[in-house]
Design a protein around this motif. Structure first.
Motif, PDB file in Angstrom:
ATOM      1  N   LEU A 185       0.858  -1.181   0.000  1.00  0.00           N
ATOM      2  CA  LEU A 185       0.000   0.000   0.000  1.00  0.00           C
ATOM      3  C   LEU A 185       0.897   1.234   0.000  1.00  0.00           C
ATOM      4  CD1 LEU A 185      -2.965   1.017   0.226  1.00  0.00           C
ATOM      5  CD2 LEU A 185      -2.641   0.983   2.688  1.00  0.00           C
ATOM      6  N   ASP A 186       0.602   2.160  -0.856  1.00  0.00           N
ATOM      7  CA  ASP A 186       1.344   3.411  -0.932  1.00  0.00           C
ATOM      8  C   ASP A 186       1.321   4.105   0.433  1.00  0.00           C
ATOM      9  OD1 ASP A 186       1.925   6.240  -1.348  1.00  0.00           O
ATOM     10  OD2 ASP A 186       1.742   5.829  -3.495  1.00  0.00           O
ATOM     11  N   GLY A 187       2.461   4.632   0.855  1.00  0.00           N
ATOM     12  CA  GLY A 187       2.598   5.275   2.155  1.00  0.00           C
ATOM     13  C   GLY A 187       1.719   6.496   2.359  1.00  0.00           C
ATOM     14  N   LYS A 188       1.137   7.036   1.299  1.00  0.00           N
ATOM     15  CA  LYS A 188       0.266   8.210   1.461  1.00  0.00           C
ATOM     16  C   LYS A 188      -1.098   7.840   2.037  1.00  0.00           C
ATOM     17  CE  LYS A 188      -1.833   8.378  -3.157  1.00  0.00           C
ATOM     18  NZ  LYS A 188      -2.063   9.191  -4.326  1.00  0.00           N
ATOM     19  N   TYR A 189      -1.398   6.527   2.087  1.00  0.00           N
ATOM     20  CA  TYR A 189      -2.691   6.069   2.569  1.00  0.00           C
ATOM     21  C   TYR A 189      -2.612   5.530   3.997  1.00  0.00           C
ATOM     22  CZ  TYR A 189      -4.255   6.071  -2.305  1.00  0.00           C
ATOM     23  OH  TYR A 189      -4.580   6.428  -3.577  1.00  0.00           O
ATOM     24  N   PHE A 190      -3.676   5.768   4.744  1.00  0.00           N
ATOM     25  CA  PHE A 190      -3.925   5.068   5.996  1.00  0.00           C
ATOM     26  C   PHE A 190      -5.157   4.223   5.717  1.00  0.00           C
ATOM     27  CE2 PHE A 190      -5.734   4.124  10.025  1.00  0.00           C
ATOM     28  CZ  PHE A 190      -4.706   4.131  10.948  1.00  0.00           C
ATOM     29  N   TYR A 217     -12.565  -4.402  -1.496  1.00  0.00           N
ATOM     30  CA  TYR A 217     -12.784  -2.974  -1.252  1.00  0.00           C
ATOM     31  C   TYR A 217     -12.007  -2.603   0.001  1.00  0.00           C
ATOM     32  CZ  TYR A 217     -16.750  -3.308  -4.454  1.00  0.00           C
ATOM     33  OH  TYR A 217     -17.546  -3.510  -5.557  1.00  0.00           O
ATOM     34  N   GLN A 218     -11.102  -1.636  -0.112  1.00  0.00           N
ATOM     35  CA  GLN A 218     -10.294  -1.203   1.027  1.00  0.00           C
ATOM     36  C   GLN A 218     -10.472   0.300   1.203  1.00  0.00           C
ATOM     37  OE1 GLN A 218      -5.996  -1.562   0.612  1.00  0.00           O
ATOM     38  NE2 GLN A 218      -5.838  -2.043   2.779  1.00  0.00           N
ATOM     39  N   LEU A 219     -11.033   0.690   2.342  1.00  0.00           N
ATOM     40  CA  LEU A 219     -11.252   2.108   2.609  1.00  0.00           C
ATOM     41  C   LEU A 219      -9.977   2.777   3.084  1.00  0.00           C
ATOM     42  CD1 LEU A 219     -14.643   2.097   4.554  1.00  0.00           C
ATOM     43  CD2 LEU A 219     -14.251   2.333   2.100  1.00  0.00           C
ATOM     44  N   THR A 220      -9.827   4.033   2.718  1.00  0.00           N
ATOM     45  CA  THR A 220      -8.756   4.848   3.282  1.00  0.00           C
ATOM     46  C   THR A 220      -9.403   5.795   4.280  1.00  0.00           C
ATOM     47  OG1 THR A 220      -8.904   6.495   1.523  1.00  0.00           O
ATOM     48  CG2 THR A 220      -7.350   4.661   1.203  1.00  0.00           C
ATOM     49  N   TRP A 221      -8.682   6.073   5.338  1.00  0.00           N
ATOM     50  CA  TRP A 221      -9.247   6.826   6.450  1.00  0.00           C
ATOM     51  C   TRP A 221      -9.588   8.256   6.051  1.00  0.00           C
ATOM     52  CZ3 TRP A 221      -5.973   9.176  10.837  1.00  0.00           C
ATOM     53  CH2 TRP A 221      -6.790   9.708  11.824  1.00  0.00           C
ATOM     54  N   ARG A 222      -8.631   9.060   5.706  1.00  0.00           N
ATOM     55  CA  ARG A 222      -8.883  10.474   5.425  1.00  0.00           C
ATOM     56  C   ARG A 222      -8.707  10.861   3.964  1.00  0.00           C
ATOM     57  NH1 ARG A 222      -6.423  13.328  10.831  1.00  0.00           N
ATOM     58  NH2 ARG A 222      -8.227  12.863  12.102  1.00  0.00           N
ATOM     59  N   LEU A 275      -4.835  -9.575  -5.672  1.00  0.00           N
ATOM     60  CA  LEU A 275      -4.338  -8.290  -5.169  1.00  0.00           C
ATOM     61  C   LEU A 275      -3.793  -7.388  -6.269  1.00  0.00           C
ATOM     62  CD1 LEU A 275      -2.733  -9.410  -1.798  1.00  0.00           C
ATOM     63  CD2 LEU A 275      -5.030  -8.512  -2.227  1.00  0.00           C
ATOM     64  N   GLU A 276      -4.301  -7.564  -7.489  1.00  0.00           N
ATOM     65  CA  GLU A 276      -3.958  -6.660  -8.574  1.00  0.00           C
ATOM     66  C   GLU A 276      -4.885  -5.455  -8.505  1.00  0.00           C
ATOM     67  OE1 GLU A 276      -2.556 -10.092 -11.738  1.00  0.00           O
ATOM     68  OE2 GLU A 276      -4.701  -9.629 -11.530  1.00  0.00           O
ATOM     69  N   ASN A 277      -4.326  -4.265  -8.674  1.00  0.00           N
ATOM     70  CA  ASN A 277      -5.063  -3.020  -8.555  1.00  0.00           C
ATOM     71  C   ASN A 277      -6.125  -2.917  -9.649  1.00  0.00           C
ATOM     72  OD1 ASN A 277      -5.952  -0.354  -8.531  1.00  0.00           O
ATOM     73  ND2 ASN A 277      -3.959   0.424  -7.909  1.00  0.00           N
ATOM     74  N   LEU A 278      -7.358  -2.632  -9.239  1.00  0.00           N
ATOM     75  CA  LEU A 278      -8.464  -2.439 -10.180  1.00  0.00           C
ATOM     76  C   LEU A 278      -8.899  -0.986 -10.260  1.00  0.00           C
ATOM     77  CD1 LEU A 278     -10.721  -5.510  -9.265  1.00  0.00           C
ATOM     78  CD2 LEU A 278      -9.054  -5.320 -11.124  1.00  0.00           C
ATOM     79  N   GLY A 279      -8.251  -0.095  -9.501  1.00  0.00           N
ATOM     80  CA  GLY A 279      -8.623   1.319  -9.524  1.00  0.00           C
ATOM     81  C   GLY A 279      -9.119   1.803  -8.178  1.00  0.00           C
TER      82      GLY A 279
END
Length: 177
Positions: free
Chosen positions: A1-6, A18-23, A34-38
């Motif tokens: 996961l890119d470090g810009k995400y929590f 589906y993975q939510l990001t906090w902020r 685990l291939e990125n779909l967007g």
């Protein structure tokens, strides 16, 4: 996961993760490899918890509301959830079980069960005693719920907990007279 995400809540619906990001107000999508779909933009303020009923998604943002969404993360409706006369606040991790949603309440040892259609909580678990079994002095909040239907057990854990717990629920219904 890119470090810009929590990243926070996660669920699988129709082979899409589906993975939510906090902020960051994004929902990250992956296939089962685990291939990125967007990504989709969240139609609410923050991503906390997410679950599904096999057809639609339900998400929390730390408020008193739960959001019903379609598979494209488009808001269908939202509902305020109540325990008695009080709105539940800071609903966090979610798990859908047998027609109802379980939500832990952030910074507490409580998990509530409610019906999205009515917005009414009809049961809760107080897991305070589990904290006595933890050895990690840095253990933080309860925030993990998973239902294991093949065993009829719940798996619960928390941030930095050194243990996870399997819980079997029993009802306190009175015997037939």
């Amino acid at each position: 996961l890119d470090g810009k995400y929590f990243a926070d809540g996660i669920t699988i619906l129709n082979d899409t993760i589906y993975q939510l990001t906090w902020r960051e107000k994004e929902c990250l999508l992956y296939n089962r490899n685990l291939e990125n779909l967007g990504t989709f933009q969240l139609p609410f303020n923050e991503g906390w918890g997410i679950c599904n009923d096999g057809q639609q998604l339900f998400a929390s943002d730390g408020s008193t509301r739960i959001y019903r969404l379609n598979a494209k993360m488009q808001l269908k409706e939202s509902r305020q959830i109540y325990a008695g006369n009080e709105a539940l606040r800071q609903m966090n991790e979610l798990e859908f079980v047998e027609g109802k949603i379980w939500a832990n309440i952030y910074q507490t040892n409580l998990i509530y069960r409610f019906d999205f259609e009515t917005g009414v909580a009809d049961a809760y678990l107080d897991l305070s005693l589990l904290r006595l079994k933890l050895k990690n002095p840095n253990a933080e909040v309860l925030n993990g719920i998973a239902f294991l239907p093949e065993r009829d057990l719940y798996l619960v854990t928390g941030k930095y907990w050194d243990k996870s717990f399997l819980i079997k629920l029993k009802t306190n219904e009175a015997p037939n007279s």
